[in-house]
Design an enzyme around this catalytic site. Sequence first.
Site, PDB file in Angstrom:
ATOM      1  N   ASP A  39     -11.114  43.886  10.860  1.00 38.97           N
ATOM      2  CA  ASP A  39      -9.833  44.242  11.457  1.00 38.97           C
ATOM      3  C   ASP A  39     -10.114  45.134  12.658  1.00 38.97           C
ATOM      4  OD1 ASP A  39      -6.945  44.657  11.591  1.00 38.97           O
ATOM      5  OD2 ASP A  39      -6.950  44.226   9.437  1.00 38.97           O
ATOM      6  N   ASP A  65      -5.118  43.786  15.304  1.00 40.46           N
ATOM      7  CA  ASP A  65      -3.853  44.378  14.886  1.00 40.46           C
ATOM      8  C   ASP A  65      -2.886  44.529  16.067  1.00 40.46           C
ATOM      9  OD1 ASP A  65      -2.646  45.751  12.480  1.00 40.46           O
ATOM     10  OD2 ASP A  65      -2.471  47.386  13.928  1.00 40.46           O
ATOM     11  N   GLU A 120      -2.922  39.407  15.862  1.00 41.02           N
ATOM     12  CA  GLU A 120      -1.656  39.633  15.156  1.00 41.02           C
ATOM     13  C   GLU A 120      -0.624  39.907  16.231  1.00 41.02           C
ATOM     14  OE1 GLU A 120       0.544  42.416  11.869  1.00 41.02           O
ATOM     15  OE2 GLU A 120      -0.508  43.225  13.570  1.00 41.02           O
ATOM     16  N   HIS A 124      -1.011  41.674   3.573  1.00 42.42           N
ATOM     17  CA  HIS A 124      -0.821  43.018   3.034  1.00 42.42           C
ATOM     18  C   HIS A 124       0.472  43.678   3.506  1.00 42.42           C
ATOM     19  CE1 HIS A 124      -2.274  43.528   7.030  1.00 42.42           C
ATOM     20  NE2 HIS A 124      -2.043  44.822   6.984  1.00 42.42           N
ATOM     21  N   ASP A 125       1.205  43.022   4.421  1.00 44.07           N
ATOM     22  CA  ASP A 125       2.471  43.565   4.917  1.00 44.07           C
ATOM     23  C   ASP A 125       3.671  42.820   4.346  1.00 44.07           C
ATOM     24  OD1 ASP A 125       1.175  45.375   6.629  1.00 44.07           O
ATOM     25  OD2 ASP A 125       1.150  43.945   8.292  1.00 44.07           O
TER      26      ASP A 125
HETATM   27  O1  TEU Z   1       1.355  45.372  11.334  1.00 42.73           O
HETATM   28  C1  TEU Z   1       2.075  45.191  12.483  1.00 42.73           C
HETATM   29  C2  TEU Z   1       3.420  44.722  12.383  1.00 42.73           C
HETATM   30  O2  TEU Z   1       3.846  43.856  13.117  1.00 42.73           O
HETATM   31  C3  TEU Z   1       4.316  45.493  11.508  1.00 42.73           C
HETATM   32  O3  TEU Z   1       5.548  45.602  12.136  1.00 42.73           O
HETATM   33  C4  TEU Z   1       4.467  44.825  10.230  1.00 42.73           C
HETATM   34  O4  TEU Z   1       5.204  43.654  10.407  1.00 42.73           O
HETATM   35  C5  TEU Z   1       5.118  45.821   9.361  1.00 42.73           C
HETATM   36  O5  TEU Z   1       4.188  46.075   8.370  1.00 42.73           O
HETATM   37  C6  TEU Z   1       6.442  45.398   8.895  1.00 42.73           C
HETATM   38  O6  TEU Z   1       6.625  45.487   7.559  1.00 42.73           O
HETATM   39  C7  TEU Z   1       0.063  45.843  11.514  1.00 42.73           C
HETATM   40  C8  TEU Z   1      -0.653  45.979  10.199  1.00 42.73           C
HETATM   41  O7  TEU Z   1      -0.808  44.711   9.620  1.00 42.73           O
HETATM   42  C9  TEU Z   1       0.098  46.939   9.340  1.00 42.73           C
HETATM   43  O8  TEU Z   1      -0.447  47.041   8.052  1.00 42.73           O
HETATM   44  C10 TEU Z   1       0.059  48.267  10.035  1.00 42.73           C
HETATM   45  O9  TEU Z   1       0.852  49.180   9.329  1.00 42.73           O
HETATM   46  C11 TEU Z   1       0.559  48.184  11.476  1.00 42.73           C
HETATM   47  O10 TEU Z   1       0.031  47.081  12.180  1.00 42.73           O
HETATM   48  C12 TEU Z   1       0.136  49.406  12.244  1.00 42.73           C
HETATM   49  O11 TEU Z   1      -1.249  49.377  12.461  1.00 42.73           O
END
Ligand code: TEU
Length: 558
Positions: A98, A199, A254, A327-328
């Site tokens: 990542d 990210d 992403e 994970h989100d």
């Molecule tokens: O997530 C980015 C992102 O687009 C967020 O808005 C995500 O959709 C959010 O978790 C909504 O629920 C990335 C990572 O995947 C996330 O885990 C991090 O918290 C974030 O960036 C900040 O680095």
Amino acid sequence: MEQAWWKEAVVYQIYPRSFMDSNGDGIGDLNGITSKLDYLKELGVDVLWLSPVYQSPNDDNGYDISDYRAIMEEFGTMEDFDRMLRGIHERGMKLVMDLVVNHTSDEHAWFVESRSARENPYRDYYIWREGKDGKEPNNWGSCFSGSAWQHDEATDMYYLHLFSKKQPDLNWDNPKVREEVFSMMTWWCEKGIDGFRMDVISLISKEPGLPDGEVLPGESYAVCPCANGPHAHEYLQEMNRKVLSRYDLMTVGECAGVTVEEAKKYASLDGKELNMVFQFEHVDLDGGKYGKWTDRRVNLREFKQVMTSWQTGLEGKAWNSLFLGNHDQPRSVSRFGNDAPEYREICAKMLATCLHMLKGTPYVYQGEELGMKNCPFSGIEDYRDIESINAFRTLTGEGKIAPEDMLRYLALRSRDNARTPMQWDDSVNAGFSSGTPWIMVNPDYTEINAARELADPDSVFHYYRQLIALRKQEKIIVHGVYELLEPESESLYVYTRTLGEEKLLVICNFTAGEEEYRIPREFVSGSVLTGNYGRTTVEETVCLKPYEALVIHTGGQA
Ligand code: TEU
Ligand code: CA
């Protein structure tokens, strides 16, 4: 049809904090991952993507990095990392790291310097502005609630943080920042890693002047208009020239807020930027007035429309990433399917079929291959995720959502649903840890766990294994051109893939009822490639069982 290993691959995402704890402190770690490499090899995945393992104060579980060249102490040492990487390579798998470079931690040495004085040489590594009439410089909101600006006492100015206030945004317009990032990336490439998941890379180029954004009704702040900013492609092309093109890597951006048109640039097949992007349209479909905090379900017709626009939009021009969970996101079987005991397994297999037969590189999120489902969290004290906790405080505090409703939304949507420990067996803590896990274990682990599924040839695990193996046998799964059938159907997702004389028909029943479907004539003489009910013959009209998935092959030699 241009071949590339990252098109043929299946990627498995590991959330290290919740994968396997080797030393009983309740936190997953690198040695834990190393101890499970044979399991991943058996599943047959080609690439492991690790959520961040760098040094971090863990305000956002590692997405707030304080040293890009050190391993988080809780996760182990650099020696552990090297051993894990060797173990991955020895098994013929690859490792994608990542890369979190839209922001750092506020504890990163650059930011410590930057905030110390207006004249500090690192000042311009971040985005500092004067307040406006004693208030924030503009109306942008943070993704984790509140303003995107934090006032800093030391110099009486504000810094920008699109995420938590412990995640200050880097100033990518500063060439020194870009050089630092590129040299850090080169350092990891020299170590022998095989790629990067980048990210929120679509947010790195901010609109000059940082203009106010539109505040949606009911909201206090504007959604930051930062996606796909004016220099995003230029900076990624520079990264590509200086780093990526010098190694044989897999890269996935992403890309929050990406459109098909933008994705054609980020992931263009001419290889000037990245290999592929994560888009979010299909996981934003069940949003409502307060974003993800609702109990709305995804509508199948809209889902098909979105998937189809990406499948056809990128055809021959760029490459898709395929995912239903990460994970989100909540657990995919709970969100897109049905996790009731009588349907969970069959439904997890249907969703897997639907996703893996699309064109693009499929991603399996840890536990998805077991059909893991959302966790029955009860109170706000069960949650660990900063986004969930902040949203609960803010939305209930402002009286916008009643606490009992918000808890219901969190149970359906919180990121923590995907972050409960991986369920290895039915021993204490699901075999994840001998200590107290940092977040609760889903109590269903006595039923849903890897040991049990490995021993059962009909399990979700073995279905995934078989799907992944099929991808290695059938070029059409990787390269066939997609076409949607039955766009109006509210219950079936039907599509074809075509490669020369060969064709696949993919039929997925998204309902718990039986559905009749007339097989298009050209497929009636075809053969069953796979399916989740063990069906072996093709009839003119099939009566699809609840959540049935069926893949029929015709033409060529299967
Ligand atoms: O997530 C980015 C992102 O687009 C967020 O808005 C995500 O959709 C959010 O978790 C909504 O629920 C990335 C990572 O995947 C996330 O885990 C991090 O918290 C974030 O960036 C900040 O680095
Ligand atoms: Ca540990």
